[in-house]
Design a protein around this motif. Sequence first.
Motif, PDB file in Angstrom:
ATOM      1  N   GLU A 401       0.828  -1.210   0.000  1.00 17.13           N
ATOM      2  CA  GLU A 401       0.000   0.000   0.000  1.00 17.13           C
ATOM      3  C   GLU A 401       0.859   1.255   0.000  1.00 17.13           C
ATOM      4  O   GLU A 401       1.934   1.311   0.599  1.00 17.13           O
ATOM      5  N   ALA A 402       0.335   2.292  -0.673  1.00 14.00           N
ATOM      6  CA  ALA A 402       1.066   3.564  -0.769  1.00 14.00           C
ATOM      7  C   ALA A 402       1.245   4.211   0.602  1.00 14.00           C
ATOM      8  O   ALA A 402       2.256   4.873   0.866  1.00 14.00           O
ATOM      9  N   GLU A 403       0.271   4.000   1.486  1.00 13.46           N
ATOM     10  CA  GLU A 403       0.378   4.590   2.828  1.00 13.46           C
ATOM     11  C   GLU A 403       1.565   4.015   3.593  1.00 13.46           C
ATOM     12  O   GLU A 403       2.292   4.744   4.276  1.00 13.46           O
ATOM     13  N   LYS A 404       1.791   2.698   3.469  1.00 17.39           N
ATOM     14  CA  LYS A 404       2.929   2.082   4.147  1.00 17.39           C
ATOM     15  C   LYS A 404       4.253   2.556   3.538  1.00 17.39           C
ATOM     16  O   LYS A 404       5.221   2.810   4.269  1.00 17.39           O
ATOM     17  N   ILE A 405       4.291   2.668   2.220  1.00 11.84           N
ATOM     18  CA  ILE A 405       5.518   3.146   1.567  1.00 11.84           C
ATOM     19  C   ILE A 405       5.852   4.565   2.027  1.00 11.84           C
ATOM     20  O   ILE A 405       7.018   4.906   2.283  1.00 11.84           O
ATOM     21  N   SER A 406       4.832   5.398   2.167  1.00  7.30           N
ATOM     22  CA  SER A 406       5.051   6.757   2.653  1.00  7.30           C
ATOM     23  C   SER A 406       5.605   6.748   4.079  1.00  7.30           C
ATOM     24  O   SER A 406       6.475   7.556   4.435  1.00  7.30           O
ATOM     25  N   THR A 407       5.121   5.830   4.901  1.00 12.46           N
ATOM     26  CA  THR A 407       5.635   5.724   6.268  1.00 12.46           C
ATOM     27  C   THR A 407       7.095   5.295   6.272  1.00 12.46           C
ATOM     28  O   THR A 407       7.906   5.819   7.057  1.00 12.46           O
ATOM     29  N   PHE A 408       7.488   4.369   5.398  1.00 13.34           N
ATOM     30  CA  PHE A 408       8.883   3.944   5.314  1.00 13.34           C
ATOM     31  C   PHE A 408       9.771   5.105   4.857  1.00 13.34           C
ATOM     32  O   PHE A 408      10.913   5.242   5.333  1.00 13.34           O
ATOM     33  N   ILE A 409       9.266   5.933   3.953  1.00 11.51           N
ATOM     34  CA  ILE A 409      10.037   7.102   3.504  1.00 11.51           C
ATOM     35  C   ILE A 409      10.286   8.057   4.665  1.00 11.51           C
ATOM     36  O   ILE A 409      11.388   8.580   4.848  1.00 11.51           O
ATOM     37  N   SER A 410       9.258   8.295   5.472  1.00  9.61           N
ATOM     38  CA  SER A 410       9.420   9.199   6.615  1.00  9.61           C
ATOM     39  C   SER A 410      10.403   8.623   7.630  1.00  9.61           C
ATOM     40  O   SER A 410      11.209   9.367   8.218  1.00  9.61           O
ATOM     41  N   GLU A 411      10.371   7.301   7.851  1.00  9.32           N
ATOM     42  CA  GLU A 411      11.323   6.684   8.784  1.00  9.32           C
ATOM     43  C   GLU A 411      12.752   6.877   8.276  1.00  9.32           C
ATOM     44  O   GLU A 411      13.670   7.154   9.075  1.00  9.32           O
ATOM     45  N   TYR A 412      12.954   6.717   6.986  1.00  9.49           N
ATOM     46  CA  TYR A 412      14.291   6.909   6.422  1.00  9.49           C
ATOM     47  C   TYR A 412      14.738   8.371   6.518  1.00  9.49           C
ATOM     48  O   TYR A 412      15.869   8.653   6.946  1.00  9.49           O
ATOM     49  N   ALA A 413      13.866   9.302   6.165  1.00 11.32           N
ATOM     50  CA  ALA A 413      14.262  10.722   6.088  1.00 11.32           C
ATOM     51  C   ALA A 413      14.631  11.279   7.462  1.00 11.32           C
ATOM     52  O   ALA A 413      15.635  11.995   7.596  1.00 11.32           O
ATOM     53  N   ILE A 414      13.849  10.969   8.470  1.00 13.63           N
ATOM     54  CA  ILE A 414      14.122  11.557   9.790  1.00 13.63           C
ATOM     55  C   ILE A 414      15.253  10.830  10.516  1.00 13.63           C
ATOM     56  O   ILE A 414      15.699  11.302  11.578  1.00 13.63           O
ATOM     57  N   SER A 415      15.739   9.699   9.980  1.00 10.61           N
ATOM     58  CA  SER A 415      16.834   8.960  10.625  1.00 10.61           C
ATOM     59  C   SER A 415      18.198   9.375  10.110  1.00 10.61           C
ATOM     60  O   SER A 415      19.217   8.917  10.662  1.00 10.61           O
ATOM     61  N   ILE A 416      18.241  10.215   9.094  1.00 13.59           N
ATOM     62  CA  ILE A 416      19.537  10.664   8.557  1.00 13.59           C
ATOM     63  C   ILE A 416      20.208  11.564   9.600  1.00 13.59           C
ATOM     64  O   ILE A 416      19.644  12.592  10.003  1.00 13.59           O
ATOM     65  N   PRO A 417      21.385  11.193  10.080  1.00 15.68           N
ATOM     66  CA  PRO A 417      22.023  11.999  11.134  1.00 15.68           C
ATOM     67  C   PRO A 417      22.648  13.285  10.583  1.00 15.68           C
ATOM     68  O   PRO A 417      22.985  13.381   9.395  1.00 15.68           O
ATOM     69  N   ASN A 418      22.777  14.262  11.475  1.00 20.73           N
ATOM     70  CA  ASN A 418      23.415  15.541  11.162  1.00 20.73           C
ATOM     71  C   ASN A 418      22.799  16.211   9.941  1.00 20.73           C
ATOM     72  O   ASN A 418      23.501  16.831   9.120  1.00 20.73           O
TER      73      ASN A 418
END
Length: 470
Positions: A401-418
Amino acid sequence: MRPSTAGNLVSLFRLATRLNSKRFSTASAAKKKLSSSSSSPPTAKKKPSPSSSADDAAFKEYVSSINISPSVSKSAKYLLKNFKAPPSSTISDPPNSSLHGIVSDSLNSGCRDGEDESAKQLSTHASSILYDEMDLDWDDEYEDEECLGNVLELPWLSRMSNNNISWRRKDVVRERKQKWVVKNTQTTRFSKLVNMCAKKFGPEATIQIFGRLGQESGLKEYNALIKVCIEKAREATDEDVSLEQIYKAYQIFKLIREKGFKIQEETYGQFLMYLIDFGMVEEFFFFHELIKEENPDSLPRLAYYEMLLWVRFNNEVKIQELCHSAMADDAEEKSYVRECLLLALCESDRKQEFLMLLETLDITKVSSDESLKSLFRSLGKLFLEPFTEKFLLALKRSGVEAEKISTFISEYAISIPNSLVEDTIVKFQTLHSKLEVLPASAAYAKLIKYCCEFLKVHEALNVIDEALRS
């Protein structure tokens, strides 16, 4: 009442009235004649006039010609026979309250008792018409006379008011809600009770108390007792006290085996994490072998805890052995082992081993959404954007589902350090545009929370405006 029946009854009662008036005038004339000739000697009895006999014959013939269906509704009979005027009515009850009696009284009002049988026959025909032809809407509902009587005789029905009905409805809703709450919170409350008793009296006394109460402890209760023992062992400053608590936890563990319960991760995970944190390698493998014998299906999860153990000790040889053994075979069972090892490596900074296993991972076979979130958080921590885009595209093609893919994108983006908050927002928007996926509300909420944690109010407001426009 149907129109044909009404017409028949009107004609019937008109003829009856005409007949009664003729009889009344005949009776008056006879009385006058008797009073005038009271002094004269008695004469022979006078026969009825031909006109009166003709009227009676015509009237009886008309009555008998009226079509009356043979079937009579039981409920109509019951309701009509038991009909009573309301208490507030000023109309007095007639001596004979049945329909047959009312019709008979009205038709016999101008006749002396036993003088003519035609009135009785007339009343019988009229009553049959009324019983048979009256159209009642509740005929089909009350087919059983006894059942209807029971319903009407209910004592609470007459006392029921609108307020009582409303109160009763609220009471029923309250009872249902209480049952639902008890049903859904019973296990949680019992677990809390077990924890409280274990902290006050100890695990052994708690088991004895519930045994005497007749409450057989289940797997959840035993797990709660093990958790209490391990917590006390962690908090203890004396080594002897800590070992004593671990021994009690082990006794409960043995009791679980004796009861025939399956040893699952909720039970052994607490033991193994305690042994890993305190570096108790021998004890770890003692429990490792014991669990493997009891539950062979737990091997992938045991590999997860073993990887955590060697990562804690930085044992490069053992870490490489685990990784190569997982990659040596492409069987389905090895896929879950690789997933568990990757999750263990996600909690460390060992990028080399993580990349080694990542090359052989089929992202579409990952067991749960929580595992996928953990993997994408690790991809963000290690700046692995090519893998991120590759995995996201594979998930989209597999029908996720597109909603789950969007959630995975947000998890990746906010985990990038510095990374600056503005750059994180740009990364969030860019990945959604590349994959042609609309951001989900949960992903927007996570991004807004991320902005607020860094006190970036304006950026958070911009994300809110964007979410409202989409």
